[in-house]
Design an enzyme around this catalytic site. Structure first.
Site, PDB file in Angstrom:
ATOM      1  N   HIS A  51       0.847  -1.197   0.000  1.00 39.14           N
ATOM      2  CA  HIS A  51       0.000   0.000   0.000  1.00 39.14           C
ATOM      3  C   HIS A  51       0.878   1.240   0.000  1.00 39.14           C
ATOM      4  O   HIS A  51       1.963   1.250   0.584  1.00 39.14           O
ATOM      5  CB  HIS A  51      -0.990   0.014   1.176  1.00 39.14           C
ATOM      6  CG  HIS A  51      -0.374   0.042   2.539  1.00 39.14           C
ATOM      7  ND1 HIS A  51       0.015   1.212   3.168  1.00 39.14           N
ATOM      8  CD2 HIS A  51      -0.066  -0.945   3.417  1.00 39.14           C
ATOM      9  CE1 HIS A  51       0.511   0.938   4.363  1.00 39.14           C
ATOM     10  NE2 HIS A  51       0.474  -0.364   4.541  1.00 39.14           N
ATOM     11  N   ASP A 100      -0.460   4.406   0.810  1.00 41.72           N
ATOM     12  CA  ASP A 100      -0.896   5.392   1.803  1.00 41.72           C
ATOM     13  C   ASP A 100      -0.129   5.165   3.101  1.00 41.72           C
ATOM     14  O   ASP A 100       0.370   4.063   3.359  1.00 41.72           O
ATOM     15  CB  ASP A 100      -2.407   5.314   2.038  1.00 41.72           C
ATOM     16  CG  ASP A 100      -2.832   4.058   2.773  1.00 41.72           C
ATOM     17  OD1 ASP A 100      -2.527   2.954   2.268  1.00 41.72           O
ATOM     18  OD2 ASP A 100      -3.450   4.157   3.853  1.00 41.72           O
ATOM     19  N   ASP A 152       6.557   0.961   5.983  1.00 37.48           N
ATOM     20  CA  ASP A 152       5.119   0.653   5.997  1.00 37.48           C
ATOM     21  C   ASP A 152       4.351   1.645   5.130  1.00 37.48           C
ATOM     22  O   ASP A 152       3.895   2.669   5.610  1.00 37.48           O
ATOM     23  CB  ASP A 152       4.637   0.722   7.456  1.00 37.48           C
ATOM     24  CG  ASP A 152       3.174   0.379   7.623  1.00 37.48           C
ATOM     25  OD1 ASP A 152       2.639  -0.368   6.787  1.00 37.48           O
ATOM     26  OD2 ASP A 152       2.560   0.879   8.579  1.00 37.48           O
ATOM     27  N   GLU A 186      -5.125   1.642   3.150  1.00 36.29           N
ATOM     28  CA  GLU A 186      -4.999   0.576   4.144  1.00 36.29           C
ATOM     29  C   GLU A 186      -4.921   1.134   5.557  1.00 36.29           C
ATOM     30  O   GLU A 186      -5.516   0.587   6.482  1.00 36.29           O
ATOM     31  CB  GLU A 186      -3.747  -0.259   3.840  1.00 36.29           C
ATOM     32  CG  GLU A 186      -3.647  -1.568   4.626  1.00 36.29           C
ATOM     33  CD  GLU A 186      -3.025  -1.415   6.005  1.00 36.29           C
ATOM     34  OE1 GLU A 186      -3.219  -2.306   6.857  1.00 36.29           O
ATOM     35  OE2 GLU A 186      -2.339  -0.392   6.239  1.00 36.29           O
ATOM     36  N   GLU A 187      -4.184   2.228   5.737  1.00 34.24           N
ATOM     37  CA  GLU A 187      -3.988   2.764   7.086  1.00 34.24           C
ATOM     38  C   GLU A 187      -5.268   3.344   7.679  1.00 34.24           C
ATOM     39  O   GLU A 187      -5.407   3.440   8.897  1.00 34.24           O
ATOM     40  CB  GLU A 187      -2.890   3.833   7.073  1.00 34.24           C
ATOM     41  CG  GLU A 187      -1.526   3.342   6.640  1.00 34.24           C
ATOM     42  CD  GLU A 187      -0.868   2.396   7.635  1.00 34.24           C
ATOM     43  OE1 GLU A 187      -1.524   2.012   8.622  1.00 34.24           O
ATOM     44  OE2 GLU A 187       0.296   2.043   7.432  1.00 34.24           O
ATOM     45  N   HIS A 247       4.356   3.667  12.309  1.00 31.08           N
ATOM     46  CA  HIS A 247       3.275   4.429  12.931  1.00 31.08           C
ATOM     47  C   HIS A 247       3.780   5.418  13.975  1.00 31.08           C
ATOM     48  O   HIS A 247       2.990   6.174  14.530  1.00 31.08           O
ATOM     49  CB  HIS A 247       2.202   3.530  13.575  1.00 31.08           C
ATOM     50  CG  HIS A 247       1.431   2.708  12.598  1.00 31.08           C
ATOM     51  ND1 HIS A 247       0.168   2.205  12.861  1.00 31.08           N
ATOM     52  CD2 HIS A 247       1.729   2.287  11.342  1.00 31.08           C
ATOM     53  CE1 HIS A 247      -0.265   1.512  11.830  1.00 31.08           C
ATOM     54  NE2 HIS A 247       0.666   1.542  10.891  1.00 31.08           N
TER      55      HIS A 247
END
Length: 454
Positions: free
Chosen positions: A90, A92, A123, A156-157, A423
């Site tokens: 992903h 995003d 990520d 996705e996030e 994150h």
């Protein structure tokens, strides 16, 4: 002339990989227009589509998904009769949080202490670069031996489910014999790992009202029901004194049977302050892979600067509940909603809105694809055996794909090992992990094609 080993080919491609990851990280592709312009995500999607076209992918398309974001699809045909492998990543990313806490700009890939720092570097923009590296190495070493589909998600996030709903409406699009999800990570740097389980997730926004409007705390405080105090009490009901999640009716005693996570290692990886204890009971693996975990991820309340002496009339919070394999996310959502309404103090009015949900996932680690991956990882990481672990995070698409393609084998690998700090501020990726996992993926595709011809 003897052809050079494919490992040398991957190594020779690393400078280009760094340059491309720098370009991709530069897009502020947070899939929330309230925080960043939608044009940033659109530009990142265009970049991914152009990268696929440059690698001779066919049918490259920007898919408008039902949540208002775009996923990118492409197809690379392989030899006649070859199996089809779907590669997922992903583009995003999570918001950068406090940009002043980053040691280098979050959207500028920066090398420091042997790692590359930037939001999305691990990520999961790095995951897309990993796929490109593997395919390029194979093309330079005799060709890609399988047909390849690539899908790169745009939300996705956010957990808004756009790609899941698109896939359900177009079930033929992502059909494959095997699916490689490039969005997890090794248990630690240098230890090759596939992820066998994922916790699901439900996200709720709860609003609590007690008064028609704010009141002077000197004139009314002590008798007027304070909505912020009520919210604090309500949120506290979600944890026992030892920190264990306590949602009425939700089981919290499941045990993890597999690779364990030593507490000292976890404390180091999580950067727990000296003297501060961990929460919950059981092993660390029990707590983060096999049991539910509630987190208050946001709360609306007056900031300290500019606060007035007022009794608050309303409060709002956003709550994430991670749901382990064996529990149903929809059922967990119902239990959490009922808990919030039942435990609101003083008859406070409570409204609950669901803003995201995804089911947990458990892979079949006995499949032939896992055998092919084990051989590949052991070659890419000499002296190490492939490990199987859980992951506390969620990838809702996994269950959608498993339901749509029950015969497909699903493997989860990626760059998000503990040092990556995904994150959080100062997210980074290990270039050595990127190189070794790209090699492992290339070798896997070759091994898998051979296993299907046998």
């Amino acid at each position: 002339m003897t052809a050079r080993p494919i490992s040398e080919t991957v190594a020779s491609l690393m400078p280009r990989a760094k340059a491309e990851l720098s370009e991709l990280v530069a897009f502020r592709s947070v899939a929330d227009p309230a925080q960043f312009p939608k044009s940033e995500c659109e530009a990142a999607a265009d970049w991914v589509a152009d990268a696929l076209r440059a690698e001779d992918f066919q049918d490259v398309a920007l898919l408008d998904t039902p949540d208002g974001t775009r996923s990118v699809y492409g197809f690379l045909p392989g030899p006649a009769g070859a199996p089809t492998v779907l590669l997922y990543a992903h583009y995003d990313v999570q918001p950068p949080l406090d940009e002043s806490a980053w040691l280098s700009p979050p959207f500028e890939l920066t090398e420091r202490d042997g790692r590359w720092y930037g939001r999305g570097s691990a990520d999961c923009k790095g995951g897309f670069i990993m796929h490109l590296l593997a395919l390029r190495a194979l093309k330079a070493d005799g060709g890609v031996p399988v047909s390849v589909k690539v899908i790169v998600e745009g939300s996705e996030e956010q957990g808004t489910g756009g790609l899941e709903r698109y896939a359900e409406a177009h079930p033929e699009l992502l059909a494959a014999n095997t699916i490689v999800i490039g969005d997890t990570g090794n248990f630690r740097v240098g230890l090759p790992t596939v992820t066998a389980t994922l916790r699901g997730m439900t996200m709720l926004r709860v609003t609590l009202d007690t008064l028609e409007g704010n009141l002077h705390s000197g004139q009314f405080g002590g008798a007027a029901p304070d909505a912020l105090a009520a919210m604090i009490q309500l949120l506290a009901s979600l944890r026992a004194e030892d920190g264990t999640t306590t949602v009425d009716g939700l089981a919290t005693d499941t045990e993890w049977d597999g690779l364990q996570y030593p507490e000292a290692d976890f404390r180091k990886d999580a950067k727990v302050l000296d003297g501060v204890g961990l929460i919950g009971t059981g092993t660390v693996a029990d707590r983060i892979w096999a049991r539910p975990a509630v987190t208050v991820i946001g709360i609306d309340c007056p900031p300290v600067v500019g606060a007035t002496p007022s009794v608050q009339a309303s409060a709002r919070a956003q709550i994430s509940l991670r749901v382990p394999p064996g529990q149903d996310a929809a059922e967990a959502t119902g239990l959490l909603t009922a808990h919030l309404k039942a435990h609101a103090p003083w008859g406070s009015r409570v409204a609950v809105e669901q803003v995201g949900q995804g089911q947990p996932f458990r892979a079949d680690t006995s499949s032939p694809a896992y055998t092919s991956m084990a051989r590949a990882m052991e070659a890419a990481y000499p002296g190490e055996k492939m490990q199987t672990s859980g992951m506390g995070g969620s990838i809702p698409l996994c269950n959608t794909l498993a339901a749509l393609y029950p015969e497909a084998e699903i493997l989860l690998i990626g760059l998000s090992e503990p040092e990556a700090q995904i994150h959080a501020v100062n997210e980074s990726v290990s270039p050595e992990e990127l190189e070794r996992l790209s090699l492992a993926e290339a070798l896997f595709l070759r091994n898998y094609a051979e296993s299907k011809r046998a």
